[in-house]
Design a protein around this motif. Sequence first.
Motif, PDB file in Angstrom:
ATOM      1  N   GLY A 276       0.823  -1.212   0.000  1.00  0.00           N
ATOM      2  CA  GLY A 276       0.000   0.000   0.000  1.00  0.00           C
ATOM      3  C   GLY A 276       0.852   1.255   0.000  1.00  0.00           C
ATOM      4  N   ILE A 277       1.912   1.247   0.800  1.00  0.00           N
ATOM      5  CA  ILE A 277       2.821   2.398   0.823  1.00  0.00           C
ATOM      6  C   ILE A 277       3.492   2.572  -0.538  1.00  0.00           C
ATOM      7  CG2 ILE A 277       4.999   3.238   1.796  1.00  0.00           C
ATOM      8  CD1 ILE A 277       4.120   1.896   4.448  1.00  0.00           C
ATOM      9  N   GLY A 278       3.966   1.461  -1.115  1.00  0.00           N
ATOM     10  CA  GLY A 278       4.596   1.539  -2.435  1.00  0.00           C
ATOM     11  C   GLY A 278       3.651   2.065  -3.492  1.00  0.00           C
ATOM     12  N   ALA A 279       2.390   1.617  -3.439  1.00  0.00           N
ATOM     13  CA  ALA A 279       1.394   2.091  -4.405  1.00  0.00           C
ATOM     14  C   ALA A 279       1.190   3.595  -4.280  1.00  0.00           C
ATOM     15  CB  ALA A 279       0.069   1.358  -4.191  1.00  0.00           C
ATOM     16  N   GLY A 280       1.060   4.076  -3.042  1.00  0.00           N
ATOM     17  CA  GLY A 280       0.856   5.505  -2.838  1.00  0.00           C
ATOM     18  C   GLY A 280       2.030   6.337  -3.320  1.00  0.00           C
ATOM     19  N   LEU A 281       3.259   5.859  -3.028  1.00  0.00           N
ATOM     20  CA  LEU A 281       4.451   6.591  -3.453  1.00  0.00           C
ATOM     21  C   LEU A 281       4.558   6.660  -4.973  1.00  0.00           C
ATOM     22  CD1 LEU A 281       7.086   5.191  -0.911  1.00  0.00           C
ATOM     23  CD2 LEU A 281       5.992   7.447  -0.868  1.00  0.00           C
ATOM     24  N   LEU A 282       4.351   5.534  -5.641  1.00  0.00           N
ATOM     25  CA  LEU A 282       4.513   5.493  -7.102  1.00  0.00           C
ATOM     26  C   LEU A 282       3.417   6.277  -7.816  1.00  0.00           C
ATOM     27  CD1 LEU A 282       5.632   1.797  -7.665  1.00  0.00           C
ATOM     28  CD2 LEU A 282       7.022   3.857  -7.923  1.00  0.00           C
ATOM     29  N   LEU A 283       2.172   6.099  -7.390  1.00  0.00           N
ATOM     30  CA  LEU A 283       1.080   6.813  -8.058  1.00  0.00           C
ATOM     31  C   LEU A 283       1.185   8.314  -7.817  1.00  0.00           C
ATOM     32  CD1 LEU A 283      -1.853   4.332  -7.356  1.00  0.00           C
ATOM     33  CD2 LEU A 283      -0.765   4.791  -9.563  1.00  0.00           C
ATOM     34  N   ALA A 284       1.610   8.701  -6.625  1.00  0.00           N
ATOM     35  CA  ALA A 284       1.791  10.134  -6.361  1.00  0.00           C
ATOM     36  C   ALA A 284       2.954  10.693  -7.162  1.00  0.00           C
ATOM     37  CB  ALA A 284       2.009  10.364  -4.868  1.00  0.00           C
ATOM     38  N   PHE A 285       4.060   9.943  -7.227  1.00  0.00           N
ATOM     39  CA  PHE A 285       5.174  10.430  -8.042  1.00  0.00           C
ATOM     40  C   PHE A 285       4.750  10.525  -9.510  1.00  0.00           C
ATOM     41  CE2 PHE A 285       9.146   9.802 -10.500  1.00  0.00           C
ATOM     42  CZ  PHE A 285       9.801  10.948 -10.080  1.00  0.00           C
ATOM     43  N   GLY A 286       3.864   9.631  -9.940  1.00  0.00           N
ATOM     44  CA  GLY A 286       3.374   9.679 -11.314  1.00  0.00           C
ATOM     45  C   GLY A 286       2.713  11.004 -11.657  1.00  0.00           C
ATOM     46  N   ILE A 287       1.951  11.561 -10.732  1.00  0.00           N
ATOM     47  CA  ILE A 287       1.276  12.831 -11.048  1.00  0.00           C
ATOM     48  C   ILE A 287       2.265  13.993 -11.053  1.00  0.00           C
ATOM     49  CG2 ILE A 287      -0.847  11.937 -10.034  1.00  0.00           C
ATOM     50  CD1 ILE A 287      -0.490  14.062  -7.801  1.00  0.00           C
ATOM     51  N   PHE A 288       3.470  13.779 -10.497  1.00  0.00           N
ATOM     52  CA  PHE A 288       4.512  14.794 -10.589  1.00  0.00           C
ATOM     53  C   PHE A 288       5.400  14.592 -11.808  1.00  0.00           C
ATOM     54  CE2 PHE A 288       3.178  15.469  -6.268  1.00  0.00           C
ATOM     55  CZ  PHE A 288       3.290  16.844  -6.120  1.00  0.00           C
ATOM     56  N   CYS A 289       5.091  13.554 -12.582  1.00  0.00           N
ATOM     57  CA  CYS A 289       5.746  13.353 -13.884  1.00  0.00           C
ATOM     58  C   CYS A 289       4.852  13.805 -15.028  1.00  0.00           C
ATOM     59  CB  CYS A 289       6.101  11.870 -14.071  1.00  0.00           C
ATOM     60  SG  CYS A 289       7.441  11.283 -13.027  1.00  0.00           S
ATOM     61  N   ASN A 290       3.540  13.679 -14.839  1.00  0.00           N
ATOM     62  CA  ASN A 290       2.587  13.999 -15.897  1.00  0.00           C
ATOM     63  C   ASN A 290       1.280  14.406 -15.227  1.00  0.00           C
ATOM     64  OD1 ASN A 290       0.539  13.836 -17.910  1.00  0.00           O
ATOM     65  ND2 ASN A 290       1.756  12.399 -19.098  1.00  0.00           N
ATOM     66  N   LEU A 313      -6.055   1.945   1.328  1.00  0.00           N
ATOM     67  CA  LEU A 313      -6.012   3.410   1.356  1.00  0.00           C
ATOM     68  C   LEU A 313      -5.417   3.936   2.657  1.00  0.00           C
ATOM     69  CD1 LEU A 313      -9.457   4.316  -0.258  1.00  0.00           C
ATOM     70  CD2 LEU A 313      -7.205   4.281  -1.334  1.00  0.00           C
ATOM     71  N   LEU A 314      -5.522   3.138   3.733  1.00  0.00           N
ATOM     72  CA  LEU A 314      -4.937   3.558   5.012  1.00  0.00           C
ATOM     73  C   LEU A 314      -3.430   3.719   4.905  1.00  0.00           C
ATOM     74  CD1 LEU A 314      -6.955   1.228   7.442  1.00  0.00           C
ATOM     75  CD2 LEU A 314      -7.350   3.666   6.968  1.00  0.00           C
ATOM     76  N   TRP A 315      -2.825   3.005   3.958  1.00  0.00           N
ATOM     77  CA  TRP A 315      -1.382   3.098   3.733  1.00  0.00           C
ATOM     78  C   TRP A 315      -1.049   3.959   2.520  1.00  0.00           C
ATOM     79  CZ3 TRP A 315       1.048   1.227   7.786  1.00  0.00           C
ATOM     80  CH2 TRP A 315       0.431   0.219   8.538  1.00  0.00           C
ATOM     81  N   ALA A 316      -1.859   3.834   1.469  1.00  0.00           N
ATOM     82  CA  ALA A 316      -1.536   4.507   0.207  1.00  0.00           C
ATOM     83  C   ALA A 316      -1.713   6.020   0.295  1.00  0.00           C
ATOM     84  CB  ALA A 316      -2.394   3.942  -0.917  1.00  0.00           C
ATOM     85  N   ILE A 317      -2.786   6.462   0.931  1.00  0.00           N
ATOM     86  CA  ILE A 317      -3.056   7.905   0.985  1.00  0.00           C
ATOM     87  C   ILE A 317      -1.988   8.655   1.780  1.00  0.00           C
ATOM     88  CG2 ILE A 317      -4.646   9.655   1.869  1.00  0.00           C
ATOM     89  CD1 ILE A 317      -6.953   7.910   0.939  1.00  0.00           C
ATOM     90  N   PRO A 318      -1.616   8.216   2.986  1.00  0.00           N
ATOM     91  CA  PRO A 318      -0.526   8.924   3.686  1.00  0.00           C
ATOM     92  C   PRO A 318       0.785   8.932   2.901  1.00  0.00           C
ATOM     93  CG  PRO A 318      -1.724   7.508   5.207  1.00  0.00           C
ATOM     94  CD  PRO A 318      -2.222   7.172   3.838  1.00  0.00           C
ATOM     95  N   ALA A 319       1.091   7.817   2.243  1.00  0.00           N
ATOM     96  CA  ALA A 319       2.322   7.771   1.445  1.00  0.00           C
ATOM     97  C   ALA A 319       2.264   8.770   0.298  1.00  0.00           C
ATOM     98  CB  ALA A 319       2.531   6.354   0.899  1.00  0.00           C
ATOM     99  N   ALA A 320       1.098   8.857  -0.366  1.00  0.00           N
ATOM    100  CA  ALA A 320       0.942   9.820  -1.461  1.00  0.00           C
ATOM    101  C   ALA A 320       1.068  11.252  -0.955  1.00  0.00           C
ATOM    102  CB  ALA A 320      -0.408   9.604  -2.148  1.00  0.00           C
ATOM    103  N   LEU A 321       0.499  11.513   0.213  1.00  0.00           N
ATOM    104  CA  LEU A 321       0.571  12.867   0.770  1.00  0.00           C
ATOM    105  C   LEU A 321       1.998  13.248   1.133  1.00  0.00           C
ATOM    106  CD1 LEU A 321      -2.646  12.933   3.005  1.00  0.00           C
ATOM    107  CD2 LEU A 321      -2.278  14.061   0.792  1.00  0.00           C
ATOM    108  N   ILE A 322       2.796  12.274   1.505  1.00  0.00           N
ATOM    109  CA  ILE A 322       4.212  12.546   1.797  1.00  0.00           C
ATOM    110  C   ILE A 322       4.916  13.053   0.541  1.00  0.00           C
ATOM    111  CG2 ILE A 322       6.423  11.438   2.317  1.00  0.00           C
ATOM    112  CD1 ILE A 322       4.906   9.679   4.323  1.00  0.00           C
ATOM    113  N   VAL A 323       4.639  12.408  -0.604  1.00  0.00           N
ATOM    114  CA  VAL A 323       5.244  12.846  -1.866  1.00  0.00           C
ATOM    115  C   VAL A 323       4.828  14.283  -2.176  1.00  0.00           C
ATOM    116  CG1 VAL A 323       5.372  12.441  -4.356  1.00  0.00           C
ATOM    117  CG2 VAL A 323       5.357  10.501  -2.773  1.00  0.00           C
ATOM    118  N   VAL A 324       3.540  14.567  -2.046  1.00  0.00           N
ATOM    119  CA  VAL A 324       3.046  15.924  -2.301  1.00  0.00           C
ATOM    120  C   VAL A 324       3.720  16.916  -1.347  1.00  0.00           C
ATOM    121  CG1 VAL A 324       1.001  17.407  -2.278  1.00  0.00           C
ATOM    122  CG2 VAL A 324       0.833  15.076  -3.176  1.00  0.00           C
ATOM    123  N   ALA A 325       3.831  16.533  -0.089  1.00  0.00           N
ATOM    124  CA  ALA A 325       4.411  17.425   0.910  1.00  0.00           C
ATOM    125  C   ALA A 325       5.892  17.696   0.641  1.00  0.00           C
ATOM    126  CB  ALA A 325       4.237  16.821   2.307  1.00  0.00           C
TER     127      ALA A 325
END
Length: 462
Positions: A276-290, A313-325
């Motif tokens: 879940g953490i990996g999914a959040g990190l990769l998908l969030a980084f994806g939106i910073f590529c395109n 989502l309990l793992w993916a959303i916090p991980a994605a927010l870290i990338v945004v932050a």
Amino acid sequence: MTATQSDETDIREELPRGASPAGRPRWFRDTAAILAAAALLLTSILVPFYGSPELKLNIFVLAPPLFGGVEPHGNYSTAVAVAIGLLVIAFGPWVARTLRWRALLAVTWIVGIAWTLSLALIDGWTRGISTQLDRPDEYLPTARGVTDIGRLISSFDSRILDFQPNSWPTHVSGHPVGALLSFVLLDRVGLGTGTRAGVFCIVVGTSAVMALCIAVRCLADETTARRLAPFAAVTPGAVWIGVSADGYFMGVVAWGIALLAVSATTDRARIRAFAGIGAGLLLAFGIFCNYGLTLMGVIAVATLIVARAWRPLLWAIPAALIVVAVFAAAGFWWLDGYHLVYERYYQGIASKRPYSYWVWANFAASMCAVGPAAVVGLGRALRRRPIARREAVVILGLAGLLAMALADLSGLSKAETERIWLPFGAWILTTTALLPPRQQRFWLAAQVLTALLINSIVRTHW
């Protein structure tokens, strides 16, 4: 039940060869899907030539609906690509049924790399690979000039708009800072030449075939994933995976979805958390590529719907927010960049490209990348209730189509969607698992022929 026994069951499920539940022969419906796609493609080719001179001038493509020019060509690599295609047609379904699962993933990826390289080399080593990412409008020349990564991120949005002395080149300005940052990091680790970066994009892009198979295995079953594998290996989209940054972006977000599928279907708490953490990190980084990869959210939601699980989502959303932050703390706010890119988009040829043509021709272009087998698979997904375990590929395929439709309606996709929509088209490709085993070789041949014809007749820009 073994994979072979399951396939035999699948064949019986496709029989008898009579009428479908709607009362028409199945072949009729498959033929109708292909004819509709062919009509769309033919119309997208003919309209610019028989329409107004203004339309022909302002679509800014020379081989409509594809970005490139009509220039038949070939070399030794044409024969290599034909050989690879014939081997997959002849042995691909059998290998997919009989090879051990991990070995199948590795072989599918290796074949995907060989297939993509052979297609790229039809244009020659220089044009096909080593200079694709080294043009002035691409990332590498700019990446080599970056000396301060912190300053790059904090000042990135100040250089997005055109008609100023320090404006970013076309591709750099049209994407968030993560795209350029990726190539800056490649340059830092010694992969900053055109050849090395091009091979990197091919390797990462083609790894998406493993991500697709893993996701389908998690959400459906192994037999369905095995049926997908040969089609993933020789997708016509390889024409644009080799070489474009969008192939790299596709690989990043495909693995994000695959990890989300793992997280949603595993019974092991630790794997669920890490995936879940990996999914959040990769998908969030994806939106910073395109910027458009925010629409991968449609496919992410589809994944969770199929799995009937929201706990990832309990793992993916916090991980994605870290990338945004992290990007925000470094000085790049995604929404500011998006609004500036919207303005930059209409500072260039996009302001002239007619939306009345591209609103439907975009799908003709992207159809060339997914190929006729995916068209038939998508047609099957749209028209009838699937066998229970194949519900996953139906929903994933329709989610990919929905993501394309939303991108189209945004007005920010006008041309070049055969490349730009690769991350969405990959999930439409999963519907090839709906094709019955007895037809697999025929449709594999159609995929191979489509890629060869495009790459040998059209001199694509990527």
